[in-house]
Write a protein that holds these residues in place. Structure first.
Motif, PDB file in Angstrom:
ATOM      1  N   SER B   2      46.345  42.371  32.708  1.00 15.85           N
ATOM      2  CA  SER B   2      46.795  41.171  32.080  1.00 15.85           C
ATOM      3  C   SER B   2      47.708  39.655  32.857  1.00 15.85           C
ATOM      4  O   SER B   2      46.953  40.079  34.442  1.00 15.85           O
ATOM      5  CB  SER B   2      48.580  40.887  32.129  1.00 15.85           C
ATOM      6  N   GLY B   3      47.657  38.793  33.260  1.00 17.40           N
ATOM      7  CA  GLY B   3      47.734  37.180  33.523  1.00 17.40           C
ATOM      8  C   GLY B   3      46.352  36.946  34.678  1.00 17.40           C
ATOM      9  O   GLY B   3      45.027  37.641  33.578  1.00 17.40           O
ATOM     10  N   THR B   4      45.894  36.845  35.861  1.00 17.31           N
ATOM     11  CA  THR B   4      45.199  36.350  36.753  1.00 17.31           C
ATOM     12  C   THR B   4      43.946  37.541  36.205  1.00 17.31           C
ATOM     13  O   THR B   4      42.398  37.188  36.224  1.00 17.31           O
ATOM     14  CB  THR B   4      45.326  36.288  37.570  1.00 17.31           C
ATOM     15  N   PHE B   7      42.397  36.750  33.058  1.00 14.22           N
ATOM     16  CA  PHE B   7      41.729  35.428  32.931  1.00 14.22           C
ATOM     17  C   PHE B   7      40.391  35.858  33.814  1.00 14.22           C
ATOM     18  O   PHE B   7      39.280  35.032  33.076  1.00 14.22           O
ATOM     19  CB  PHE B   7      42.958  35.021  34.051  1.00 14.22           C
ATOM     20  N   VAL B   8      39.823  36.774  34.816  1.00 14.90           N
ATOM     21  CA  VAL B   8      39.488  37.020  35.782  1.00 14.90           C
ATOM     22  C   VAL B   8      37.919  37.775  35.267  1.00 14.90           C
ATOM     23  O   VAL B   8      37.165  37.377  34.042  1.00 14.90           O
ATOM     24  CB  VAL B   8      39.643  37.433  37.229  1.00 14.90           C
ATOM     25  N   ARG B  68      43.652  40.289  22.650  1.00 12.46           N
ATOM     26  CA  ARG B  68      45.124  40.399  22.969  1.00 12.46           C
ATOM     27  C   ARG B  68      45.836  38.387  22.907  1.00 12.46           C
ATOM     28  O   ARG B  68      46.738  38.736  22.853  1.00 12.46           O
ATOM     29  CB  ARG B  68      45.041  41.301  24.573  1.00 12.46           C
ATOM     30  N   ASP B  69      45.196  37.873  23.695  1.00 10.97           N
ATOM     31  CA  ASP B  69      45.210  36.377  23.404  1.00 10.97           C
ATOM     32  C   ASP B  69      45.682  36.189  22.402  1.00 10.97           C
ATOM     33  O   ASP B  69      46.569  34.874  22.157  1.00 10.97           O
ATOM     34  CB  ASP B  69      44.133  35.272  24.123  1.00 10.97           C
ATOM     35  N   LEU B  72      48.937  38.105  21.258  1.00  6.01           N
ATOM     36  CA  LEU B  72      50.581  37.402  21.935  1.00  6.01           C
ATOM     37  C   LEU B  72      51.105  36.186  22.044  1.00  6.01           C
ATOM     38  O   LEU B  72      51.675  35.484  22.215  1.00  6.01           O
ATOM     39  CB  LEU B  72      50.135  37.036  23.680  1.00  6.01           C
ATOM     40  N   ASP B  73      49.369  35.314  21.430  1.00  9.25           N
ATOM     41  CA  ASP B  73      50.101  34.020  21.119  1.00  9.25           C
ATOM     42  C   ASP B  73      50.431  33.405  20.132  1.00  9.25           C
ATOM     43  O   ASP B  73      51.968  33.202  19.328  1.00  9.25           O
ATOM     44  CB  ASP B  73      48.848  32.950  21.254  1.00  9.25           C
ATOM     45  N   TYR B  74      50.068  34.853  18.373  1.00  8.02           N
ATOM     46  CA  TYR B  74      50.343  34.749  17.086  1.00  8.02           C
ATOM     47  C   TYR B  74      51.601  35.577  16.169  1.00  8.02           C
ATOM     48  O   TYR B  74      52.279  35.372  15.453  1.00  8.02           O
ATOM     49  CB  TYR B  74      49.076  34.067  16.097  1.00  8.02           C
ATOM     50  N   ALA B  76      54.099  36.100  18.423  1.00  5.72           N
ATOM     51  CA  ALA B  76      54.876  36.306  19.739  1.00  5.72           C
ATOM     52  C   ALA B  76      56.419  36.777  18.572  1.00  5.72           C
ATOM     53  O   ALA B  76      57.294  37.240  19.185  1.00  5.72           O
ATOM     54  CB  ALA B  76      54.874  35.052  19.664  1.00  5.72           C
ATOM     55  N   ARG B  82      53.468  43.408  17.076  1.00  8.94           N
ATOM     56  CA  ARG B  82      52.821  42.914  18.315  1.00  8.94           C
ATOM     57  C   ARG B  82      51.794  44.599  19.050  1.00  8.94           C
ATOM     58  O   ARG B  82      50.756  44.480  19.382  1.00  8.94           O
ATOM     59  CB  ARG B  82      53.379  42.290  19.320  1.00  8.94           C
TER      60      ARG B  82
END
Lengths: 231, 110
Positions: B2-4, B7-8, B68-69, B72-74, B76, B82
């Motif tokens: 998750s997170g960075t 993103f990478v 997953r994004d 997590l966005d829709y 919430a 979720r």
């Protein structure tokens, strides 16, 4: 000039509604002045925040014809009629155009928007080169009006977990301050899927910022710092 | 993930797919395999087998981060929904991975 203004009175128990108003604008009139005149001449109950009247305090951020902006620096002559004025989206409405900004300020507080210095304090003032000072331009000018965060879909979806563009712009302002010694802790605090990485560069924040700042760029630069920290 | 890290993974996988897809299309456009045996031979060469395997691996990773994004966005508004959707997504992607292995491994082994 025709206006449609969002009205909500929690004590009446009635649902929110859009109330029509008409007003003859004076030359060069800003929206804040129009609201003040409507309040004085037509409905004393009309409630909204305002203070400095010149785009400095950030009190009168509103949703004007669907776009967030400051009423005090928005000339009514530039607005399509009827001018629809609503409270900032995504935050709980207290009354009429006044929203509860507790959550917004909570995120701001969470990024610790103050200098944190490690080691003993110097005997002279904290020095900065002109180049180091220049890096703060475009960041420190934020007036915390909330236009950007409340225009951000990611903030609407996860208002409790995503820091939002305003808080992240300030996070970056302190991350790149040469006098700050808490870069590692600041970046660690933003790790995880929500606080920073809910930003998908939608860029509503940059479009609406009444001070012409670019929170989306700051968020992108924080993401770069996060990646470099991992390498 | 998750997170960075997510993103990478999203950026690196996108970069690989951006390079792989046009190169692969150019290859089959200019050097089209004549028949099924030639197709199998192309896919069985070590370099191609590795490149294709890597492509599908990063495709699944990319799909995981992207979907997953979206969740997590829709989604919430409810932890249970979720979690269920994320679990179904993970199962689906793992299933697709296994199905790809089943399709691709025999080609390489022959």
């Amino acid at each position: 000039m025709r206006f449609l203004i969002y009205r909500y009175d929690p004590e009446s128990g009635a649902k929110p509604h859009m109330q029509p108003f008409e007003l003859e604008p004076s030359p060069g009139m800003m929206l804040r002045e129009a609201l003040l005149r409507l309040k004085a001449e037509q409905d004393e109950g009309l409630t909204f925040r305002h203070s400095c009247g010149e785009g400095v305090c950030g009190s009168d951020a509103l949703n004007i014809n669907g776009t967030n902006g400051l009423a005090c620096i928005t000339p009514v002559a530039t607005l399509r009629q009827p001018v629809e004025v609503r409270p900032l989206p995504g935050l709980p409405v207290i009354r009429d155009l006044v929203v509860d900004m507790t959550q917004f300020y909570g995120h701001y507080r969470a990024v610790k928007p103050w200098l944190q210095v490690e080691g003993p304090e110097p005997e002279v003032e904290y020095r900065q080169s002109p180049e180091e000072r220049d890096r703060l331009d475009g960041l420190y000018e934020c007036i915390l009006c909330g236009c950007c965060s409340t225009a951000c879909p990611s903030f609407w979806w996860n208002p409790d977990r995503f820091r939002g563009p305003a808080a992240l712009l300030q996070a970056y302002r302190f991350l790149i301050d040469s006098r700050d010694g808490a870069q590692e802790q600041r970046l660690a605090e933003l790790e995880g899927p929500y606080r920073l990485f809910r930003c998908h560069s939608i860029m509503n924040c940059t479009v609406v910022c009444p001070k012409g700042l670019n929170p989306a760029r700051a968020v992108g630069l924080i993401k770069r710092m996060m990646v470099e920290r991992q390498l | 993930m998750s997170g960075t890290r997510a993103f990478v993974v999203q950026r690196v996988s996108a970069l690989y797919m951006t390079l792989f897809i046009p190169l692969f299309l150019l290859l089959v456009w200019f050097l089209p395999p004549a028949d099924y045996a030639a197709w199998r031979h192309l896919f069985a060469t070590p370099a191609m087998a590795l490149a294709v395997a890597l492509f599908f691996f990063v495709l699944l990773l990319h799909a995981w981060v992207g979907m997953r994004d979206v969740i997590l966005d829709y989604v919430a508004w409810h932890v249970g929904v979720r979690f269920t959707l994320l679990a179904l997504l993970a199962l689906g992607l793992v299933g697709e991975g296994l199905w790809l292995l089943r399709a691709l491994v025999p080609v390489v082994l022959l």
